[in-house]
Write a protein that holds these residues in place. Structure first.
Motif, PDB file in Angstrom:
ATOM      1  N   PRO A  65      94.649  63.442  -6.929  1.00  0.00           N
ATOM      2  CA  PRO A  65      93.727  64.569  -7.050  1.00  0.00           C
ATOM      3  C   PRO A  65      94.475  65.871  -7.290  1.00  0.00           C
ATOM      4  O   PRO A  65      95.677  65.979  -7.007  1.00  0.00           O
ATOM      5  CB  PRO A  65      93.047  64.598  -5.679  1.00  0.00           C
ATOM      6  CG  PRO A  65      94.124  64.116  -4.745  1.00  0.00           C
ATOM      7  CD  PRO A  65      94.910  63.088  -5.526  1.00  0.00           C
ATOM      8  N   TYR A  66      93.769  66.849  -7.810  1.00  0.00           N
ATOM      9  CA  TYR A  66      94.334  68.192  -7.893  1.00  0.00           C
ATOM     10  C   TYR A  66      94.362  68.808  -6.502  1.00  0.00           C
ATOM     11  O   TYR A  66      93.496  68.551  -5.669  1.00  0.00           O
ATOM     12  CB  TYR A  66      93.484  69.093  -8.797  1.00  0.00           C
ATOM     13  CG  TYR A  66      93.509  68.723 -10.257  1.00  0.00           C
ATOM     14  CD1 TYR A  66      94.669  68.881 -11.009  1.00  0.00           C
ATOM     15  CD2 TYR A  66      92.373  68.230 -10.886  1.00  0.00           C
ATOM     16  CE1 TYR A  66      94.689  68.546 -12.357  1.00  0.00           C
ATOM     17  CE2 TYR A  66      92.380  67.895 -12.228  1.00  0.00           C
ATOM     18  CZ  TYR A  66      93.545  68.054 -12.959  1.00  0.00           C
ATOM     19  OH  TYR A  66      93.568  67.714 -14.285  1.00  0.00           O
ATOM     20  N   LEU A  67      95.359  69.638  -6.265  1.00  0.00           N
ATOM     21  CA  LEU A  67      95.405  70.430  -5.042  1.00  0.00           C
ATOM     22  C   LEU A  67      95.197  71.890  -5.427  1.00  0.00           C
ATOM     23  O   LEU A  67      95.895  72.408  -6.303  1.00  0.00           O
ATOM     24  CB  LEU A  67      96.758  70.270  -4.335  1.00  0.00           C
ATOM     25  CG  LEU A  67      97.095  68.879  -3.815  1.00  0.00           C
ATOM     26  CD1 LEU A  67      98.451  68.903  -3.107  1.00  0.00           C
ATOM     27  CD2 LEU A  67      96.024  68.373  -2.863  1.00  0.00           C
ATOM     28  N   TYR A  68      94.228  72.527  -4.779  1.00  0.00           N
ATOM     29  CA  TYR A  68      93.931  73.917  -5.083  1.00  0.00           C
ATOM     30  C   TYR A  68      94.166  74.785  -3.854  1.00  0.00           C
ATOM     31  O   TYR A  68      94.009  74.320  -2.720  1.00  0.00           O
ATOM     32  CB  TYR A  68      92.478  74.064  -5.549  1.00  0.00           C
ATOM     33  CG  TYR A  68      92.206  73.407  -6.877  1.00  0.00           C
ATOM     34  CD1 TYR A  68      92.625  74.003  -8.062  1.00  0.00           C
ATOM     35  CD2 TYR A  68      91.521  72.191  -6.947  1.00  0.00           C
ATOM     36  CE1 TYR A  68      92.375  73.403  -9.286  1.00  0.00           C
ATOM     37  CE2 TYR A  68      91.261  71.583  -8.166  1.00  0.00           C
ATOM     38  CZ  TYR A  68      91.696  72.196  -9.335  1.00  0.00           C
ATOM     39  OH  TYR A  68      91.455  71.594 -10.544  1.00  0.00           O
ATOM     40  N   PRO A  69      94.516  76.062  -4.081  1.00  0.00           N
ATOM     41  CA  PRO A  69      94.658  76.980  -2.949  1.00  0.00           C
ATOM     42  C   PRO A  69      93.348  77.075  -2.175  1.00  0.00           C
ATOM     43  O   PRO A  69      92.271  77.148  -2.757  1.00  0.00           O
ATOM     44  CB  PRO A  69      94.986  78.328  -3.626  1.00  0.00           C
ATOM     45  CG  PRO A  69      95.573  77.949  -4.945  1.00  0.00           C
ATOM     46  CD  PRO A  69      94.850  76.697  -5.364  1.00  0.00           C
ATOM     47  N   SER A  70      93.432  77.023  -0.851  1.00  0.00           N
ATOM     48  CA  SER A  70      92.239  77.138  -0.017  1.00  0.00           C
ATOM     49  C   SER A  70      92.646  77.566   1.384  1.00  0.00           C
ATOM     50  O   SER A  70      93.797  77.414   1.789  1.00  0.00           O
ATOM     51  CB  SER A  70      91.493  75.796   0.064  1.00  0.00           C
ATOM     52  OG  SER A  70      92.244  74.844   0.792  1.00  0.00           O
ATOM     53  N   PHE A  71      91.692  78.093   2.112  1.00  0.00           N
ATOM     54  CA  PHE A  71      91.942  78.494   3.499  1.00  0.00           C
ATOM     55  C   PHE A  71      92.380  77.284   4.316  1.00  0.00           C
ATOM     56  O   PHE A  71      93.334  77.341   5.089  1.00  0.00           O
ATOM     57  CB  PHE A  71      90.676  79.107   4.087  1.00  0.00           C
ATOM     58  CG  PHE A  71      90.828  79.584   5.503  1.00  0.00           C
ATOM     59  CD1 PHE A  71      91.319  80.857   5.785  1.00  0.00           C
ATOM     60  CD2 PHE A  71      90.487  78.758   6.572  1.00  0.00           C
ATOM     61  CE1 PHE A  71      91.463  81.293   7.090  1.00  0.00           C
ATOM     62  CE2 PHE A  71      90.636  79.180   7.872  1.00  0.00           C
ATOM     63  CZ  PHE A  71      91.118  80.456   8.133  1.00  0.00           C
ATOM     64  N   LYS A  72      91.675  76.184   4.137  1.00  0.00           N
ATOM     65  CA  LYS A  72      91.980  74.970   4.900  1.00  0.00           C
ATOM     66  C   LYS A  72      93.400  74.487   4.609  1.00  0.00           C
ATOM     67  O   LYS A  72      94.149  74.135   5.524  1.00  0.00           O
ATOM     68  CB  LYS A  72      90.977  73.871   4.548  1.00  0.00           C
ATOM     69  CG  LYS A  72      91.218  72.543   5.250  1.00  0.00           C
ATOM     70  CD  LYS A  72      90.150  71.536   4.864  1.00  0.00           C
ATOM     71  CE  LYS A  72      90.400  70.192   5.531  1.00  0.00           C
ATOM     72  NZ  LYS A  72      89.351  69.198   5.186  1.00  0.00           N
ATOM     73  N   ARG A  73      93.785  74.493   3.341  1.00  0.00           N
ATOM     74  CA  ARG A  73      95.129  74.033   2.991  1.00  0.00           C
ATOM     75  C   ARG A  73      96.186  74.932   3.604  1.00  0.00           C
ATOM     76  O   ARG A  73      97.216  74.466   4.096  1.00  0.00           O
ATOM     77  CB  ARG A  73      95.294  74.009   1.463  1.00  0.00           C
ATOM     78  CG  ARG A  73      96.561  73.260   1.020  1.00  0.00           C
ATOM     79  CD  ARG A  73      96.879  73.509  -0.429  1.00  0.00           C
ATOM     80  NE  ARG A  73      97.719  74.680  -0.595  1.00  0.00           N
ATOM     81  CZ  ARG A  73      99.049  74.664  -0.527  1.00  0.00           C
ATOM     82  NH1 ARG A  73      99.699  73.548  -0.270  1.00  0.00           N
ATOM     83  NH2 ARG A  73      99.748  75.766  -0.710  1.00  0.00           N
ATOM     84  N   ASN A  74      95.944  76.245   3.595  1.00  0.00           N
ATOM     85  CA  ASN A  74      96.938  77.164   4.129  1.00  0.00           C
ATOM     86  C   ASN A  74      97.084  77.044   5.638  1.00  0.00           C
ATOM     87  O   ASN A  74      98.176  77.194   6.174  1.00  0.00           O
ATOM     88  CB  ASN A  74      96.600  78.601   3.732  1.00  0.00           C
ATOM     89  CG  ASN A  74      97.035  78.907   2.308  1.00  0.00           C
ATOM     90  OD1 ASN A  74      98.127  78.528   1.894  1.00  0.00           O
ATOM     91  ND2 ASN A  74      96.179  79.552   1.546  1.00  0.00           N
ATOM     92  N   ILE A  75      95.975  76.773   6.352  1.00  0.00           N
ATOM     93  CA  ILE A  75      96.085  76.531   7.788  1.00  0.00           C
ATOM     94  C   ILE A  75      96.946  75.300   8.033  1.00  0.00           C
ATOM     95  O   ILE A  75      97.860  75.310   8.866  1.00  0.00           O
ATOM     96  CB  ILE A  75      94.688  76.336   8.418  1.00  0.00           C
ATOM     97  CG1 ILE A  75      93.925  77.659   8.440  1.00  0.00           C
ATOM     98  CG2 ILE A  75      94.824  75.771   9.826  1.00  0.00           C
ATOM     99  CD1 ILE A  75      94.498  78.696   9.374  1.00  0.00           C
TER     100      ILE A  75
END
Length: 223
Positions: free
Chosen positions: A181-191
Motif C-alpha cells: 500500500p501507499y503510505l501517506y503523511p497522517s497524524f496517526k502515522r506521526n504518533i
C-alpha cells in the motif's frame, strides 16, 4: 553491477564461481543482488537452475539504501521500481522459481522454510530459528530473523514520504502486483513514528503513553 545492458562473459564467470563452490555439494548458491536483472541468462548458462525471488516493502528499502549508500530518496525509489519490475518478469517467466516477500519470511520463517524445502528437497533441512551475527540498523549482533520494516519506515519524515510517493504513484501497477500500500503523511502515522523512535532511545513513561493514546483516540473521533 545493476546494468542489464552489460554483456557478461559467462564462461569466465563460471570459472570464478567454481573456484568458490564446493564440488562435493549437491547445490551451488549464487546470491548477488544485481543478478535479478539477468536471471534468464543464468537460467540458460547453468542447468538446471532454481531461483528464489524476493521483494521488500519499498519504503523500508528506500530508507535503508539512502541511509547507507548516500543515494537520494528519488533515486532509491526509482531503483526499487526497476528491480520490482524485473522480479515480476522473473516470477512470471523463469522455469523453476519460488517467490515470497521479505515480510512473509520474517513473519513466518518456519512456513517459508517448509516452502523452500518443498521446492528443493535436495536442501534436506533449513533452520528457521538460526541467530546469525548480522549487521542491521541497530549495529552488529546475533539476532533471530527479525522484521525491521517499521523501524526503518519510522525514520522517514512526511517530506521524505512524499518524495518516495512521487515515484511510486505513477507505478501503481507494480505496487498492486506485490500487494504494497501507499503510505501517506497522517497524524496517526506521526504518533506511531515518534513513539517508535522514542522507544528506540529511551523508555516512554506510562503517563506519556497514556497521553499519546488519548490524543490518538480524540483525533480518530473527530477526524
Amino acid at each position: 553491477p545493476y546494468d542489464p545492458k552489460k554483456v557478461i562473459p559467462w564462461k569466465e564467470v563460471r570459472k570464478e564461481w567454481e573456484k568458490n563452490w564446493d564440488p562435493e555439494r549437491d547445490i551451488w548458491l549464487e546470491k548477488s543482488p544485481p543478478n535479478l536483472m539477468r536471471a534468464f541468462e543464468i537460467e540458460q548458462e547453468f542447468l538446471p537452475s532454481y531461483f528464489i525471488t524476493m521483494i521488500r516493502d519499498p519504503y523500508a528499502v528506500c530508507e535503508g539504501i539512502s541511509r547507507r549508500n548516500y543515494k537520494t530518496l528519488q533515486e532509491t525509489a526509482e531503483f526499487w521500481v526497476t528491480c520490482a519490475r524485473y522480479q515480476k518478469k522473473n516470477i512470471e517467466g523463469l522455469d523453476k522459481s519460488i517467490h515470497f516477500s521479505y515480510e512473509d519470511m520474517v513473519c513466518n520463517p518456519s512456513a517459508i522454510s517448509n516452502r523452500v524445502l518443498e521446492f528443493m528437497p535436495e536442501m534436506e533441512s533449513l533452520d528457521a530459528k538460526i541467530t546469525p551475527k548480522v549487521h542491521s540498523m541497530f549495529g552488529r549482533a546475533s539476532r533471530k530473523i527479525t522484521n525491521f520494516n517499521q523501524a526503518k519506515i519510522n525514520l522517514l519524515s512526511d517530506k521524505q514520504l512524499r518524495i518516495i510517493n512521487n515515484v511510486l504513484e505513477p507505478n501503481q501497477d507494480i505496487l498492486e502486483y506485490f500487494g504494497y500500500p501507499y503510505l501517506y503523511p497522517s497524524f496517526k502515522r506521526n504518533i506511531t513514528r515518534h513513539l517508535g523512535n522514542s522507544l528506540g532511545k529511551f523508555t516512554v513513561s506510562p503517563k506519556t503513553q497514556s497521553k499519546l493514546k488519548r490524543l490518538w483516540s480524540n483525533h480518530n473521533t473527530h477526524a
